[in-house]
Write a protein that holds these residues in place. Structure first.
Motif, PDB file in Angstrom:
ATOM      1  N   UNK A   7       0.828  -1.205   0.000  1.00  0.00           N
ATOM      2  CA  UNK A   7       0.000   0.000   0.000  1.00  0.00           C
ATOM      3  C   UNK A   7       0.858   1.248   0.000  1.00  0.00           C
ATOM      4  N   UNK A   8       0.383   2.237  -0.749  1.00  0.00           N
ATOM      5  CA  UNK A   8       1.014   3.546  -0.809  1.00  0.00           C
ATOM      6  C   UNK A   8      -0.105   4.579  -0.796  1.00  0.00           C
ATOM      7  N   UNK A   9       0.180   5.787  -0.324  1.00  0.00           N
ATOM      8  CA  UNK A   9      -0.869   6.797  -0.357  1.00  0.00           C
ATOM      9  C   UNK A   9      -0.300   8.201  -0.458  1.00  0.00           C
ATOM     10  N   UNK A  10      -1.149   9.082  -0.978  1.00  0.00           N
ATOM     11  CA  UNK A  10      -0.890  10.511  -0.997  1.00  0.00           C
ATOM     12  C   UNK A  10      -2.026  11.150  -0.207  1.00  0.00           C
ATOM     13  N   UNK A  11      -2.072  12.455  -0.155  1.00  0.00           N
ATOM     14  CA  UNK A  11      -3.160  13.109   0.565  1.00  0.00           C
ATOM     15  C   UNK A  11      -4.510  12.898  -0.125  1.00  0.00           C
ATOM     16  N   UNK A  12      -4.500  12.599  -1.436  1.00  0.00           N
ATOM     17  CA  UNK A  12      -5.748  12.458  -2.188  1.00  0.00           C
ATOM     18  C   UNK A  12      -6.055  11.044  -2.652  1.00  0.00           C
ATOM     19  N   UNK A  13      -5.032  10.180  -2.752  1.00  0.00           N
ATOM     20  CA  UNK A  13      -5.223   8.849  -3.325  1.00  0.00           C
ATOM     21  C   UNK A  13      -4.556   7.769  -2.494  1.00  0.00           C
ATOM     22  N   UNK A  14      -5.146   6.550  -2.552  1.00  0.00           N
ATOM     23  CA  UNK A  14      -4.513   5.372  -1.965  1.00  0.00           C
ATOM     24  C   UNK A  14      -4.282   4.371  -3.089  1.00  0.00           C
ATOM     25  N   UNK A  15      -3.080   3.795  -3.125  1.00  0.00           N
ATOM     26  CA  UNK A  15      -2.690   2.833  -4.147  1.00  0.00           C
ATOM     27  C   UNK A  15      -2.406   1.492  -3.498  1.00  0.00           C
TER      28      UNK A  15
END
Length: 77
Positions: A7-15
């Motif tokens: 799992x990876x994430x930014x402030x707007x998206x999760x991958x």
């Protein structure tokens, strides 16, 4: 279904990058907030292609179980 998920994430998206035994590697992208649909599709396509270098991809319409049970059927849209 046996898979390894990263799992990876930014402030707007999760991958989520899933390596699923027997069928391959998949990228699942989830928005953390509501976006305009046409804008978000263009934005995600740009992100995949220009930012992380994924030039070719297929959007899947079914889950991993369907793909494992029907290996010869193409569930992509």
């Amino acid at each position: 279904i046996s898979k390894v998920r990263k799992k990876y994430s930014t402030s707007e998206l999760e991958f989520c990058v899933d390596e699923v035994n027997g069928i391959g590697v998949f990228l699942e992208i989830e928005a953390k907030k509501a976006f305009n649909t046409s804008t978000s599709v263009k934005g995600l396509t740009h992100f995949l292609s220009d930012v992380i270098g994924i030039k070719s991809f297929k959007k899947q319409s079914h889950g991993y179980v369907s793909m494992v049970w029907n290996p010869k059927y193409d569930f992509s849209m």
